[in-house]
Design an enzyme around this catalytic site. Sequence first.
Site, PDB file in Angstrom:
ATOM      1  N   HIS A 136       0.745  -1.261  -0.120  1.00  0.00           N
ATOM      2  CA  HIS A 136       0.024  -0.083  -0.008  1.00  0.00           C
ATOM      3  C   HIS A 136       0.796   1.260   0.210  1.00  0.00           C
ATOM      4  O   HIS A 136       0.381   2.211   0.465  1.00  0.00           O
ATOM      5  CB  HIS A 136      -0.956   0.058   1.198  1.00  0.00           C
ATOM      6  N   ARG A 175       6.852  -6.046   3.729  1.00  0.00           N
ATOM      7  CA  ARG A 175       5.633  -6.647   2.945  1.00  0.00           C
ATOM      8  C   ARG A 175       5.663  -6.528   1.598  1.00  0.00           C
ATOM      9  O   ARG A 175       5.665  -5.376   0.857  1.00  0.00           O
ATOM     10  CB  ARG A 175       4.500  -6.138   3.729  1.00  0.00           C
ATOM     11  N   ASP A 183      16.718 -11.390  -2.746  1.00  0.00           N
ATOM     12  CA  ASP A 183      18.035 -10.865  -3.480  1.00  0.00           C
ATOM     13  C   ASP A 183      18.313  -9.696  -3.165  1.00  0.00           C
ATOM     14  O   ASP A 183      19.690  -9.249  -3.263  1.00  0.00           O
ATOM     15  CB  ASP A 183      17.723 -11.264  -4.964  1.00  0.00           C
ATOM     16  N   GLU A 195      -6.100 -11.776   7.199  1.00  0.00           N
ATOM     17  CA  GLU A 195      -6.827 -10.628   6.967  1.00  0.00           C
ATOM     18  C   GLU A 195      -8.532 -10.847   6.524  1.00  0.00           C
ATOM     19  O   GLU A 195      -8.913 -10.130   5.854  1.00  0.00           O
ATOM     20  CB  GLU A 195      -6.201  -9.845   6.014  1.00  0.00           C
ATOM     21  N   ASP A 199      -8.279  -5.090   7.254  1.00  0.00           N
ATOM     22  CA  ASP A 199      -9.108  -5.890   6.480  1.00  0.00           C
ATOM     23  C   ASP A 199     -10.099  -7.246   6.975  1.00  0.00           C
ATOM     24  O   ASP A 199     -10.909  -7.376   6.234  1.00  0.00           O
ATOM     25  CB  ASP A 199      -7.934  -6.544   5.509  1.00  0.00           C
TER      26      ASP A 199
END
Length: 264
Positions: free
Chosen positions: A50, A75, A89, A154, A180
């Site tokens: 987000h 996240r 990576d 969520e 959520d």
Amino acid sequence: MPLQLKPPFGHTLSKVKRPLYGGWVSAGSPVAAEIMAGSGLDLLLIDMEHAPNGLESVLAQLHAASGYPPSVMVRVPAGETVLIKQVLDLGVQNILVPMVSTAEQARQVAAMAQYPPAGVRGVGSALARSGRWNRVKNYANEAADHISVFVQIETEQGLANAADIAAVEGIDGLLLGPSDLAASMGLLGQQTHPDVVAAVKTAFSQIAAAGKPAAVNAFDPAAARDYVEAGAQWVLVGADVVLLARGSEKLAEEFIGPDEPEEA
């Protein structure tokens, strides 16, 4: 001399004897990341779901926070093999995958974070910051020891499957997302509704029974403390953008005054 990486957040959680507290880094800014890194929080969570973050901006924020004590988690926007490979990576040691609602999804996420034969992560450590370009001794064979994988519950489906998700090998913990979750329960915008809070606490018990740490997002201090008393081992208690928004509004109100409706 071989380089040493920080212990992953899952290892840190297993060693501490108090709840840990973290903050979101959502501005997409290395400066904001460094300010948050020096705050005294235990964890920074850089958000790609987000927030306006891509691989390059995440890398810049990793650099900005690297000289400070907190663990850093990212996240990702979704549990996708290529994306998780790229984020790992970059040198991210702790990932959070949102919207995981079944044990099968959790197993797929765990596999994405591990090299074969245990998983499906593409092998490119000689080219990547994750193993510091082969300067971390035996990184390819011990990569799983340097990484923690967390998933976010969520939805009501995720709540129903919390115990099974927590039992998945390779998942280091679960984070409950009340915003959520409230929407999934038909209570959009009511993340502190008693039904939502009760559902989160029930999930805490199921996660703990599986031997995994439970966490939650709670910007309201009273809610955060209540969740800690109910068993949350780490809590996300704020965000850089929220602190800036509320702080700037407070300044404006103090020096300019509250908005007054215009006269007709």
